[in-house]
Design a protein around this motif. Sequence first.
Motif, PDB file in Angstrom:
ATOM      1  N   VAL B 215       0.823  -1.213   0.000  1.00 58.49           N
ATOM      2  CA  VAL B 215       0.000   0.000   0.000  1.00 58.49           C
ATOM      3  C   VAL B 215       0.857   1.263   0.000  1.00 58.49           C
ATOM      4  N   GLY B 216       2.056   1.166   0.572  1.00 54.75           N
ATOM      5  CA  GLY B 216       2.861   2.371   0.745  1.00 54.75           C
ATOM      6  C   GLY B 216       3.337   2.986  -0.567  1.00 54.75           C
ATOM      7  N   ASP B 217       3.383   4.321  -0.577  1.00 54.64           N
ATOM      8  CA  ASP B 217       3.959   5.027  -1.725  1.00 54.64           C
ATOM      9  C   ASP B 217       5.408   5.398  -1.447  1.00 54.64           C
ATOM     10  N   SER B 218       5.679   5.742  -0.190  1.00 61.01           N
ATOM     11  CA  SER B 218       7.062   6.026   0.189  1.00 61.01           C
ATOM     12  C   SER B 218       7.333   5.325   1.506  1.00 61.01           C
ATOM     13  N   LEU B 219       8.606   5.113   1.762  1.00 52.11           N
ATOM     14  CA  LEU B 219       8.972   4.454   3.003  1.00 52.11           C
ATOM     15  C   LEU B 219      10.246   5.077   3.523  1.00 52.11           C
ATOM     16  N   VAL B 220      10.262   5.245   4.852  1.00 52.29           N
ATOM     17  CA  VAL B 220      11.459   5.785   5.478  1.00 52.29           C
ATOM     18  C   VAL B 220      11.904   4.817   6.549  1.00 52.29           C
ATOM     19  N   PHE B 221      13.179   4.477   6.564  1.00 48.88           N
ATOM     20  CA  PHE B 221      13.712   3.654   7.646  1.00 48.88           C
ATOM     21  C   PHE B 221      14.456   4.567   8.602  1.00 48.88           C
ATOM     22  N   MET B 222      14.000   4.586   9.864  1.00 42.44           N
ATOM     23  CA  MET B 222      14.647   5.431  10.869  1.00 42.44           C
ATOM     24  C   MET B 222      15.390   4.564  11.865  1.00 42.44           C
ATOM     25  N   ASP B 223      16.528   5.095  12.323  1.00 40.16           N
ATOM     26  CA  ASP B 223      17.261   4.418  13.393  1.00 40.16           C
ATOM     27  C   ASP B 223      18.052   5.473  14.158  1.00 40.16           C
ATOM     28  N   GLY B 224      17.992   5.385  15.475  1.00 39.85           N
ATOM     29  CA  GLY B 224      18.753   6.306  16.309  1.00 39.85           C
ATOM     30  C   GLY B 224      18.416   7.770  16.078  1.00 39.85           C
TER      31      GLY B 224
END
Lengths: 314, 253
Positions: B215-224
């Motif tokens: 379903v996602g159009d964009s994705l962000v991976f966050m860490d720290g």
Amino acid sequence: MTVDIDKTGPEDTPPTPKAGPEAIKAIPVRHYGRYVAAVVAIALLASIVVAFSQGKINWGAIPENFFDPRILEGVGNTLLLTGLSMAIGIVGGILLAVMRLSKNPVTSSIAWFYIWFFRGTPVLVQLIVWFNLGLVFEFINLGPFYKNEWSDFMTPFLTALLGLGLNEAAYMAEICRAGLLAVDEGQTEASHALGMSHAKTLRRVVIPQAMRVIVPPTGNEVINMLKTTSLVSVVQYSELLRQAQDIGQTSGAPVEMLFLAASWYLIMTSVLSVGQYYLERYYARGSSRSLPPTPLQRIRATVFSVRRPKGVAA
Amino acid sequence: MTAMVKAEGVHKSFGHIEVLKGIDLEVAPREVFCLIGPSGSGKSTFLRCINHLEKINAGRLYVDGELVGYRQRGDKLYELKDSEVALKRRDIGMVFQRFNLFPHMTAVENVMEAPVQVKGEAKAVARERALKLLDRVGLSDRAGNYPSQLSGGQQQRVAIARALAMEPKLMLFDEPTSALDPELVGDVLDVMRGLAEDGMTMVVVTHEMGFAREVGDSLVFMDGGVVVESGNPRDVLTDPQHDRTKAFLSKVL
């Protein structure tokens, strides 16, 4: 591999529901201790009753005066004073609790100071101080609305009401504060996220849920208040105890009248306890899947459960 | 076209602990924007900053072109009054991990509450709309139930209906399926998928990689507290570039 052959493993037990297993018929444990305790308690009670009935007390004076108009007036005044001072206490308490929890340092300090003062001094002392406040304020002057001498303005009723109500507010504030803090923070967040203001959030979301925590101790406070009103006899307000004492002085049956007052207090607190139960039940709505049974339902259930084993007994 | 959400160097600390260390990102209107990452990475905190449940310490955060929580005149920032913040929150729906339904109100009352209390909608109108919304999330037969009488999945769908009742232009989802039993997750995701198809702008903090990919159009991976990697969900999830993303995905996929 199988080491312990004697042990009956789960595969040995038959795949249960065959013909219904025989219902258990066992002889219940006998609680001999209970019988002994009951006998002792009844004996003690009987000896106390006998002692009182043979004392120099004119028991007849109690039913004679039980519905004396003066007593009834006293009962009415006691109830009125309880109701009004609790109303002041509850409204004031909620207000103080909200102030105490507010982010505003001024309001929270004021609330802290109020609670510190009114909870830290005996209510009897407060009542007497209110009664004598005429020494400080000679007149009361509310501009065009009201103007009078303090002693005329501060009637025994008003003294009693302010004394008890303002004191109660300090106690109620702590009860309400506990209630407000008991509501999950997620509730406030959810309603803020919906765009509700602080005030709406409090009124619609937090307070209704806090009530479940607030109501039981408040019921206690009401019952306490009903009894504490007897202190007010020192500021000349004619509540139940004072009326009873007055009758006692004139009719020469002072102790009898104390018993009479005690019976009335017992009757009133009993009625209040029942009311408290139903109020708690009302505020439990939504928090438990099914409401607890009313006393009537419970009695019915007990009666049936006692009767049933005899009928059904296997 | 102005971005629905725009973050420029957003910082947030709790005491001495810096949770967000400069987040830059942009969410376009009608986009489904997924935030993933290990717990403690700051993704939920960032989400809560968007509707000002948390105040940011530095940077700028805009919703629909307007600064969140502040007003800028010249080069000075003025804090918004509570009532102004509340006014802006009306347009941003939020769904919580723990549902946070009002337990003393029935499902339909939960959904009606904000339209009646905040927008001053007539009760009859609000009730009718609430029933339609409950129907939309598949719970028309549960309108009279209290939250404690509903399963987790049903509660979460009521919570979505409650947020939708304010007709928001942006929906924030804070791990909406993390508190649910596995077999109940599907119903909630279906409702969210339907919303996405209707063109709702959604920012979704999630551990449901399948949903993000589909379903996602964009994705962000966050860490720290920083954005490690971003892009099209299919690309990031199948061919992560950073070691940290690879390490995370190898654990959850």
